[in-house]
Design an enzyme around this catalytic site. Structure first.
Site, PDB file in Angstrom:
ATOM      1  N   CYS B 214      28.144  -2.826 -15.354  1.00  0.00           N
ATOM      2  CA  CYS B 214      26.784  -2.352 -15.646  1.00  0.00           C
ATOM      3  C   CYS B 214      26.751  -2.002 -17.120  1.00  0.00           C
ATOM      4  O   CYS B 214      27.014  -0.858 -17.507  1.00  0.00           O
ATOM      5  CB  CYS B 214      26.443  -1.125 -14.808  1.00  0.00           C
ATOM      6  SG  CYS B 214      26.837  -1.330 -13.075  1.00  0.00           S
ATOM      7  N   PRO B 217      23.000   0.271 -21.868  1.00  0.00           N
ATOM      8  CA  PRO B 217      22.406  -0.274 -23.081  1.00  0.00           C
ATOM      9  C   PRO B 217      23.405  -0.770 -24.123  1.00  0.00           C
ATOM     10  O   PRO B 217      22.980  -1.267 -25.150  1.00  0.00           O
ATOM     11  CB  PRO B 217      21.633   0.930 -23.617  1.00  0.00           C
ATOM     12  CG  PRO B 217      22.358   2.104 -23.114  1.00  0.00           C
ATOM     13  CD  PRO B 217      22.962   1.712 -21.830  1.00  0.00           C
ATOM     14  N   GLY B 218      24.681  -0.634 -23.874  1.00  0.00           N
ATOM     15  CA  GLY B 218      25.592  -1.351 -24.740  1.00  0.00           C
ATOM     16  C   GLY B 218      26.593  -0.519 -25.519  1.00  0.00           C
ATOM     17  O   GLY B 218      27.388  -1.076 -26.256  1.00  0.00           O
ATOM     18  N   LYS B 220      29.171   1.317 -24.461  1.00  0.00           N
ATOM     19  CA  LYS B 220      30.548   1.110 -24.025  1.00  0.00           C
ATOM     20  C   LYS B 220      30.996  -0.323 -24.302  1.00  0.00           C
ATOM     21  O   LYS B 220      32.139  -0.560 -24.710  1.00  0.00           O
ATOM     22  CB  LYS B 220      30.671   1.426 -22.538  1.00  0.00           C
ATOM     23  CG  LYS B 220      30.442   2.884 -22.228  1.00  0.00           C
ATOM     24  CD  LYS B 220      30.788   3.199 -20.801  1.00  0.00           C
ATOM     25  CE  LYS B 220      30.479   4.645 -20.462  1.00  0.00           C
ATOM     26  NZ  LYS B 220      29.042   4.905 -20.281  1.00  0.00           N
ATOM     27  N   ARG B 242      17.135  -4.796 -19.783  1.00  0.00           N
ATOM     28  CA  ARG B 242      18.307  -4.080 -20.275  1.00  0.00           C
ATOM     29  C   ARG B 242      19.342  -5.018 -20.871  1.00  0.00           C
ATOM     30  O   ARG B 242      19.976  -4.684 -21.872  1.00  0.00           O
ATOM     31  CB  ARG B 242      18.897  -3.236 -19.155  1.00  0.00           C
ATOM     32  CG  ARG B 242      18.089  -1.978 -18.874  1.00  0.00           C
ATOM     33  CD  ARG B 242      18.413  -1.372 -17.545  1.00  0.00           C
ATOM     34  NE  ARG B 242      19.741  -0.797 -17.520  1.00  0.00           N
ATOM     35  CZ  ARG B 242      20.013   0.450 -17.910  1.00  0.00           C
ATOM     36  NH1 ARG B 242      19.046   1.214 -18.341  1.00  0.00           N
ATOM     37  NH2 ARG B 242      21.232   0.915 -17.869  1.00  0.00           N
ATOM     38  N   ASP B 270      23.049  -9.081  -9.950  1.00  0.00           N
ATOM     39  CA  ASP B 270      23.343  -7.848  -9.243  1.00  0.00           C
ATOM     40  C   ASP B 270      24.855  -7.647  -9.187  1.00  0.00           C
ATOM     41  O   ASP B 270      25.581  -8.510  -8.697  1.00  0.00           O
ATOM     42  CB  ASP B 270      22.751  -7.928  -7.826  1.00  0.00           C
ATOM     43  CG  ASP B 270      22.738  -6.565  -7.161  1.00  0.00           C
ATOM     44  OD1 ASP B 270      23.520  -5.698  -7.610  1.00  0.00           O
ATOM     45  OD2 ASP B 270      21.955  -6.367  -6.227  1.00  0.00           O
ATOM     46  N   GLY B 271      25.290  -6.499  -9.683  1.00  0.00           N
ATOM     47  CA  GLY B 271      26.725  -6.239  -9.718  1.00  0.00           C
ATOM     48  C   GLY B 271      27.372  -6.216  -8.350  1.00  0.00           C
ATOM     49  O   GLY B 271      28.565  -6.465  -8.203  1.00  0.00           O
ATOM     50  N   ASP B 287      30.407   1.347 -14.842  1.00  0.00           N
ATOM     51  CA  ASP B 287      29.621   2.498 -15.297  1.00  0.00           C
ATOM     52  C   ASP B 287      28.303   2.467 -14.536  1.00  0.00           C
ATOM     53  O   ASP B 287      27.334   1.866 -14.983  1.00  0.00           O
ATOM     54  CB  ASP B 287      29.401   2.390 -16.808  1.00  0.00           C
ATOM     55  CG  ASP B 287      28.621   3.567 -17.332  1.00  0.00           C
ATOM     56  OD1 ASP B 287      28.735   4.653 -16.759  1.00  0.00           O
ATOM     57  OD2 ASP B 287      27.873   3.396 -18.305  1.00  0.00           O
ATOM     58  N   CYS B 342      27.348   9.469 -15.491  1.00  0.00           N
ATOM     59  CA  CYS B 342      27.006  10.594 -16.355  1.00  0.00           C
ATOM     60  C   CYS B 342      26.290  11.658 -15.532  1.00  0.00           C
ATOM     61  O   CYS B 342      25.251  12.179 -15.912  1.00  0.00           O
ATOM     62  CB  CYS B 342      26.194  10.162 -17.552  1.00  0.00           C
ATOM     63  SG  CYS B 342      24.922   8.993 -17.183  1.00  0.00           S
TER      64      CYS B 342
END
Lengths: 367, 416
Positions: B214, B217-218, B220, B242, B270-271, B287, B342
């Site tokens: 996932c 927004p980038g 990581k 996204r 889809d992950g 994540d 988070c």
């Protein structure tokens, strides 16, 4: 010598009739009443100042004063009178050193004001402290001073309280009646305090008389609307003793910690709020350990953060909202931003232009 | 006819800002408008759950969450860095990864010398840190052996080539927004410093095949790319918008050679259905979407605590579980998976990890071991506040003086 006497004696004699002689320090009154004007001299003769002392008086008064020609005799007389009022030599020197900012009062004026203050039942020490705290009192006319004190009495500050207020906040005597009235009116009309509460406010926090009215009203409104403090509680918690920043700091700190909630219109909260007097009436250390249960470091950081937040809020309300671009750089949180597809493709095109220019200079890629 | 013409002429001209009457509508306000804003709902929810979970520590976390967040500046190694670094050091910012390495090196030297070193650490929340402390007992051989082992563990931790500047504890300065250098790349990326920890925990070795399940927004993903260790990186995210953003971030930070399909692939699926290539990756970063505690407390827009999204919120742990299972299945045997959120919630952190291990063992016959990351606490305790009550994994708590996180991360190794 006899010729210059009357003007020193005059206030002293008038003092005789008024002086309630409540404290022992007022020797002046007692001796004078016992023996009449002649008695003054006998007392003065006992404590005849030596020349050295007189030089010191002169030095201390000349330092600031622009009147260069004060006769020795005058100085002597003044010093004697002060002696009789119960001042020691040292205190007299200190007294002479006190000078208002712009104009220097005459010896007579000085004497009159001091005796007026003593008449208010202030001790010698306190009188000195009051004058040190606000030298401008020396500029006030005796009659005006009486008038102002009388006005304060009428506001409910009785004997004892009045003395406390004056020694706590000596500058209160320099305030014109009108401004005191205006503040009282503000408290009564705009903040809806009762007369009794106003008296208590004046007694506990006389400093508010010096505050700008708008700030004062804002402080009250913040407490009333934002925190839900009622008038009676505001008086009891010594709210007005704190500055508005301090109030906000403590309130928002507690609120964000989850230890304070603004009551709803029925006065209910989900959690038990701490008492206001424990929040505002105590020092910072006690507030942190007893109420907030937080470390001093945290509070310091929080104060800085809050100050910055408020400054930015003010900027925003002024209408400079140009930080949207910087905000986009700060984004890392996983918000689900639904951009429209067209927008993204457009951005990609512009970005690919960037990349084309990159390809022309491929050597500088590796730093 | 003439009348029609007249009407046509008299019709007011419609400018670009003018709305047609047919688009005007009267806003309903009586019944449908939410009475309580989502941020307040979120706060109420957290107050209820986290005060039980964290006890006395919750107020300090709460005030951290409600106050301004701290950022770190991830230096873009592909841009001209000297000037930026100089500027940041002038601002008194510190590279926290470098600092922690220096400290641990110094510690090793002290251990090697055999002298009993002074305990310089203080003011940290963790209690379990004791095993990392260098106070070596004189007679306890076992303790000494154990201690050297943990130190070895620390030193075996391979520090990647990431430069990340933060301000020290208690300093509330901010970084300036990133600027373009002469090559048109941005100098640094501002992100939550705690988001780097999962990436560091992944411990990518040179030549690894890496999957970011996932990615948007980038932040990581960018950190992974900055390491320049991945042989091939696959970044996936569910939503197109996204991934679009991910594209943009990568394009403005990374040179094109590294974005070539041979080394980087950005997919948009889809992950949970990541079954296309099972057991192919050395490292997988999962994540997952979560309640994003800090964000839900501050932003009204798109808030997960909105009444209409209650179902979605309640099914989050399920989604997270499925994603983690998919990630673990995508990893090779002996491959590593780091799960991160988070959120502070146990339901989304420890329970998901534990449940995933259970499900994999029972349903797929895949054995997974949970790796110990407690040495991270010792390494980064000067920058972050760690929670010491996690059964598995590590949790960074927000705190006013070091307002990073919340960030939970847990490392899992697939055995079979």
């Amino acid at each position: 010598m006899r010729l210059v006497l009357p003007y020193i004696l005059q206030p002293a004699v008038s003092l005789l009739r008024l002086c309630p002689r409540r404290h022992a320090a007022c020797k002046f009154g007692s001796t004078a009443s016992a023996e009449g004007p002649e008695g003054l001299f006998s007392v003065a003769g006992n404590v005849r100042p030596d020349w050295k002392l007189q030089d010191q008086f002169r030095l201390s008064i000349a330092k600031h004063s622009r009147q260069t020609s004060i006769k020795d005799a005058e100085l002597d007389k003044a010093a004697e009178s002060f002696h009789e009022m119960g001042f020691t030599n040292n205190q007299i020197i200190q007294l002479f050193k006190i000078q208002p900012v712009s104009s220097a009062p005459t010896l007579q004026q000085r004497l009159a004001i001091v005796s007026e203050l003593l008449l208010l039942n202030l001790s010698v020490d306190k009188t000195l402290k009051v004058l040190k705290g606000s030298p401008d009192v020396l500029k006030v006319m005796t009659k005006t001073l009486k008038d102002r004190v009388e006005h304060l009495r009428r506001l409910g500050l009785g004997e004892g309280n009045l003395q406390k207020v004056i020694s706590q906040c000596p500058t209160i005597l320099t305030l014109p009646r009108k401004s005191v009235d205006a503040t009282v009116r503000l408290l009564k009309m705009r903040c809806l305090f009762s007369a009794q509460q106003v008296t208590e406010i004046l007694f506990t926090t006389p400093n508010i008389l010096h505050e700008v009215h708008q700030d004062l009203e804002f402080k009250f409104q913040y407490a009333y609307f934002r925190m839900g403090i009622k008038q009676q509680e505001a008086v009891k918690s010594r709210l007005f003793r704190n500055t508005i920043t301090e109030i906000k700091n403590r309130h928002i700190f507690l609120e964000r910690l989850g230890k304070y909630q603004t009551p709803d219109k029925k006065g209910q909260t989900l959690i038990c709020n701490p008492k206001f007097k424990h929040v505002f009436g105590v020092s910072e250390d006690i507030f942190l350990t007893k109420i907030a249960h937080a470390s001093a470091e945290e509070y310091q950081v929080f104060k800085m953060l809050l100050a910055r937040e408020e400054a930015e809020e003010e900027d925003n309300t002024e209408g400079t909202s140009g930080d949207e671009e910087t905000a986009s750089d700060y984004e890392e949180s996983d918000e689900e931003e639904e951009d429209n597809a067209e927008g993204t493709s457009g951005d990609e095109e512009t970005d690919s232009d960037y990349d084309d220019s990159d390809d022309e200079t491929p050597e500088r890629v590796e730093p | 006819m003439a009348l029609a013409l007249l009407l046509w002429l008299r019709r007011p001209r419609v400018g670009p800002l003018r709305t047609f009457r047919r688009f005007l509508y009267k806003k309903k306000w009586a019944t449908t408008l939410p009475r309580i804003p989502c941020t307040k709902l979120a706060l109420r929810n957290f107050d209820m759950n986290y005060s039980l979970q964290f006890g006395d520590r919750w107020p300090s976390i709460r005030i951290g969450l409600l106050s301004e967040q701290k950022y770190c500046a991830l230096i873009n190694n592909f841009a001209q860095t000297e000037k930026v670094i100089q500027e940041l050091e002038l601002l008194n910012a510190k590279d926290f990864i470098y600092e922690s390495r220096q400290r641990s090196l110094a510690l090793e030297l002290v251990i090697a010398a055999g002298s009993s070193p002074k305990d310089e650490r203080s003011g940290c929340l963790d209690v379990q840190d004791e095993e990392l402390r260098p106070d070596v007992p004189i007679d306890g051989d076992g303790a000494r052996a154990e201690h050297t082992q943990t130190v070895l563990l620390q030193s075996s931790f391979n520090y990647p080539r990431i430069k990340c500047y933060t301000f020290s504890k208690g300093d509330i300065s901010r970084f300036s927004p990133a600027r373009l250098d002469s090559m048109g790349r941005l100098s640094h990326y501002l992100m939550d410093a705690a988001s780097l920890l999962p990436v560091l925990a992944l411990d990518v070795q040179p030549g690894d095949e890496v999957l970011d399940l996932c990615a948007a927004p980038g932040g990581k993903t960018l950190a992974l790319l900055q390491m320049e260790r991945c042989r091939h990186l696959t970044a996936n995210d569910l939503s197109t918008s996204r991934t679009g953003r991910l594209h943009r971030v990568i394009q403005s930070y990374v040179p094109r050679e590294l974005c070539a399909p041979g080394s980087l692939r950005i997919t948009c699926c889809d992950g949970r259905d990541w079954a296309e290539e099972e057991s192919t990756y050395d490292k997988v970063l999962v994540d997952v979407p979560c309640t994003t505690d800090r964000h839900s407390l501050l932003e009204e827009e798109n808030n997960i605590f909105h009444k209409m999204r209650t179902k979605e919120r309640q099914s989050l742990p399920m989604l997270q579980l499925e994603l983690l299972i998919a990630g673990l299945l995508a990893a090779k045997p002996t491959g590593d998976v780091v799960y991160s959120t988070c959120s502070l919630s146990q339901l989304q952190n420890e329970y998901v990890v534990e449940r995933a291990v259970e499900v994999l063992a029972v349903e797929y016959g895949v054995n997974v071991r949970i790796e110990d990351l407690s040495f991270f606490r010792g390494l980064f305790q000067d920058t972050f506040y760690f929670f010491d009550g996690c059964r598995v994994g590590e949790l960074v708590l927000p705190h006013l003086t070091a307002n990073f996180g919340p960030m939970y991360f847990c490392k899992l190794r697939r055995i079979t």
